[in-house]
Design an enzyme around this catalytic site. Structure first.
Site, PDB file in Angstrom:
ATOM      1  N   ASP A  24       0.728  -1.071  -0.007  1.00  0.00           N
ATOM      2  CA  ASP A  24       0.137   0.122  -0.094  1.00  0.00           C
ATOM      3  C   ASP A  24       0.876   1.286   0.077  1.00  0.00           C
ATOM      4  O   ASP A  24       1.919   1.260   0.670  1.00  0.00           O
ATOM      5  CB  ASP A  24      -0.752  -0.149   1.136  1.00  0.00           C
ATOM      6  CG  ASP A  24      -1.933   1.127   1.183  1.00  0.00           C
ATOM      7  OD1 ASP A  24      -2.612   0.872   0.403  1.00  0.00           O
ATOM      8  OD2 ASP A  24      -1.960   1.978   2.025  1.00  0.00           O
ATOM      9  N   GLU A  77       1.830  -0.455  -4.970  1.00  0.00           N
ATOM     10  CA  GLU A  77       0.649   0.419  -5.362  1.00  0.00           C
ATOM     11  C   GLU A  77       1.527   1.863  -5.161  1.00  0.00           C
ATOM     12  O   GLU A  77       1.725   2.523  -4.175  1.00  0.00           O
ATOM     13  CB  GLU A  77      -0.048   0.379  -4.337  1.00  0.00           C
ATOM     14  CG  GLU A  77      -1.667   1.097  -4.726  1.00  0.00           C
ATOM     15  CD  GLU A  77      -2.110   2.129  -3.503  1.00  0.00           C
ATOM     16  OE1 GLU A  77      -3.296   2.706  -3.961  1.00  0.00           O
ATOM     17  OE2 GLU A  77      -1.492   2.358  -2.561  1.00  0.00           O
TER      18      GLU A  77
HETATM   19  C1  GLC Z   1      -4.107   3.016  -0.693  1.00  0.00           C
HETATM   20  C2  GLC Z   1      -5.404   2.338  -0.726  1.00  0.00           C
HETATM   21  C3  GLC Z   1      -6.414   3.066  -0.415  1.00  0.00           C
HETATM   22  C4  GLC Z   1      -6.046   3.834   1.043  1.00  0.00           C
HETATM   23  C5  GLC Z   1      -4.964   4.411   1.085  1.00  0.00           C
HETATM   24  C6  GLC Z   1      -4.435   4.896   2.492  1.00  0.00           C
HETATM   25  O1  GLC Z   1      -4.251   4.110  -1.759  1.00  0.00           O
HETATM   26  O2  GLC Z   1      -5.507   1.727  -1.716  1.00  0.00           O
HETATM   27  O3  GLC Z   1      -7.711   2.358  -0.125  1.00  0.00           O
HETATM   28  O4  GLC Z   1      -7.235   4.597   1.419  1.00  0.00           O
HETATM   29  O5  GLC Z   1      -3.809   3.724   0.378  1.00  0.00           O
HETATM   30  O6  GLC Z   1      -3.929   3.578   3.153  1.00  0.00           O
END
Ligand code: GLC
Length: 560
Positions: free
Chosen positions: A219, A276
């Site tokens: 994440d 991500e």
């Molecule tokens: C990432 C997740 C999202 C979340 C954010 C904070 O972007 O995909 O859903 O709100 O991180 O953890």
């Protein structure tokens, strides 16, 4: 014909699984509810493994399932080495890992290293401790500016809206220091310069690897390191001179991934991690995929493509060029739990920009559900024919649209409140899945037959039953059966998955390319297009008659 992606790689049966894999994202809260409380759970996932097997995916990724106050639905983690009681127990998790493996499905967990919940033990300790203490140093605490420290330490804005700093009340009852939260107030950022934080996450990784998971979705993988001195963001983005924001994509994050890679490689069976990282251009994504770093990184530029041939082709070219240059596979994705569903985006010509409901979700009065679903089906065939791996988000295989009728008092994405109620946020793509056409058990989402579609944690739309697995399972032309068929073909043809592709000359409104083995994928976004005479159709996203590819349709065919 122009060949792109010339990176030499071994044949499919000899290469690492994550170069080709199709991974299915499970948003656990909304997938399947076995204990009848209106929220999905681990036992619910176990009960649906046969469905996933039949769909034909190689792996599943489960969004955060850790104990959490659910201020950001699990991305506010209170304990990284346990399971949220609403979702089950560690024993359930072990059972899920085992049963998935038995079916030949790998399993990724979501690791959230940038921040935790304000209820995490460490943050509670930090609040109780003094400024300058070792407890505070695990987070990013600073004195405020202004005469009495009443102003935030810098001008950074939280992703969900408002200042990224929150002032605390010290143990003596006086207004005190501020802490950084790039997301919700309840999600304090860790200080990744602190050795204890680094050691802690190595322990967390090993904990899950020991339990048998095949890897991690990381994440906010571009967020852990902040620029030295926490400098203000310049008022004019031009003043950044091409450098990233001081809290994104800093060089230091790569040092973390080099260490993590060593951990992954120290385990048997090719464990992996996917980043991500919302960074661009594609050359910045490629940096996460250099040898000795991570294996996959979501291709968000592709995800953000509008329904437009030039944009789609350009994003494919840029990605393959940049990612191929470091020897990595591309990871194609059109949907996840953070973006408006592709059915709506493709129909309304939306990209990813926009901070208000209208900008982000488009004008519902212009939305044409049938056209949107037709486009999303075509997009699926495009994505699954491209070189590399792909990620599918639950409900995408049903061409589920965005749920737009959630009443304001039921919206639960922190973005809604933090945007001052100007952006409804991401709830519309997170509504529980419809498994059956009947409303009982919230369209079969819950094993508790008494639950109505309004009783699930987010209310389902009235027409949800039309999209249900039950309805689609028996319809040979359904989106579900299209995905099943495409995934089956993808598995059976060794020229698909990672490897070379060549653009085929075609009119401006057609995306056309070939893959080894005389395989062709054509996607038509405009006037009727006549396919080559010798085309032997394998699958198409809408019916093809007399060799004519209609608009908003994709086809896979061979020529010999
Ligand atoms: C990432 C997740 C999202 C979340 C954010 C904070 O972007 O995909 O859903 O709100 O991180 O953890």
């Amino acid at each position: 014909m122009t060949t792109i992606n010339t990176t030499p790689i071994p044949p499919r049966d000899k290469r690492l699984w994550w170069r080709d894999s199709v991974t299915y994202q499970i948003y656990i809260r909304s997938f399947a509810d076995a204990n009848g409380d209106g929220k999905g759970d681990v036992a619910g996932i176990i009960s649906r493994l046969p469905y996933l097997k039949k769909l034909g995916v190689d792996a599943i990724w489960i969004t955060p399932w850790y104990p959490s106050p659910q201020k950001d639905h699990g991305y506010d983690v209170a304990d990284f080495m346990d399971i949220e009681p609403d979702y089950g127990t560690l024993t359930d998790a072990k059972k899920l890992i085992e049963q998935s493996h038995k079916l030949g499905i790998r399993l990724l967990v979501d690791i959230v290293p940038n921040h935790c919940s304000d209820k995490h033990k460490w943050f509670q300790e930090a609040l109780a401790a003094k400024p300058g203490s070792k407890e505070r140093d695990r987070f990013i605490f600073r004195d405020g500016k202004g005469e009495n420290g009443e102003l935030p330490p810098n001008n950074w804005q939280a992703v969900f809206g408002g200042s990224a700093w929150q002032r605390i009340t010290e143990a003596d009852g006086k207004a005190g220091q501020w802490y950084l939260h790039l997301f919700a107030v309840e999600q304090p950022d860790f200080n990744w310069q602190n050795q204890e934080v680094k050691d802690y996450f190595e322990k967390v990784l090993k904990f899950w690897l020991d339990l048998g998971v095949d890897g991690f979705r990381i994440d906010v993988a571009h967020g852990m390191i902040k620029a030295d001195g926490l400098p203000d963001v310049p008022s004019d983005p031009k003043l950044l001179e091409g450098k990233p924001m001081p809290f994104w994509d800093q060089d230091g994050v790569h040092e973390i991934y080099k260490e993590w890679r060593k951990i992954l490689d120290s385990y048997p069976n090719d464990r992996m991690a996917v980043a991500e990282a919302w960074v661009h251009p594609a050359t910045r994504i490629a940096r996460y995929l250099r040898p000795g770093e991570l294996m996959n990184s979501f291709n968000f530029e592709f995800l953000g493509s509008k329904w437009d041939v030039a944009e789609i082709k350009n994003n494919i070219n840029k990605s393959i060029e940049a990612i191929g240059a470091v020897g990595a596979p591309s990871s194609w994705v059109f949907n996840n739990h953070d973006v408006v569903r592709s059915v709506d985006r493709f129909d309304l010509g939306l990209g990813l920009s926009g901070g208000t409901t209208l900008e982000r979700h488009g004008d519902v009065n212009k939305f044409n559900l049938e056209r949107g679903r037709k486009r999303a089906r075509a997009g699926a065939l495009l994505m699954l024919a491209l070189p590399g791996g792909a990620y599918i988000y639950q409900g995408e295989e049903l061409t589920l649209p965005e749920a737009r009728e959630i009443p304001e008092d039921r919206l639960s994405d922190p973005r809604w409140k933090m945007s001052n109620y100007t952006d409804r946020g991401r709830d519309g793509c997170r509504v529980p899945l419809p498994w059956r056409s009947n409303t009982a058990g919230a369209f079969g989402f819950s094993d508790n037959a008494k639950l109505t579609p309004n009783d699930s944690w987010l209310p389902q739309s009235n027409n949800w039953g039309d999209f249900s697995v039950e309805v689609q399972d028996s319809d040979p032309n359904s989106s579900l059966n299209l995905y099943r068929k495409a995934l089956e073909i993808r598995k059976s043809l060794s020229g698909l998955g990672d490897g070379p592709m060549s653009w085929v000359d075609a009119p401006d409104h057609v995306v056309a390319f070939s893959r080894p083995g005389d395989f062709y994928c054509y996607l038509n976004l405009g006037a009727d297009f006549k396919l080559p005479q010798a085309a032997k159709v394998l699958v198409s996203s809408s019916p093809i008659e007399n060799g004519i590819l209609p608009t908003d349709t994709a086809v896979w065919f061979t020529l010999n």
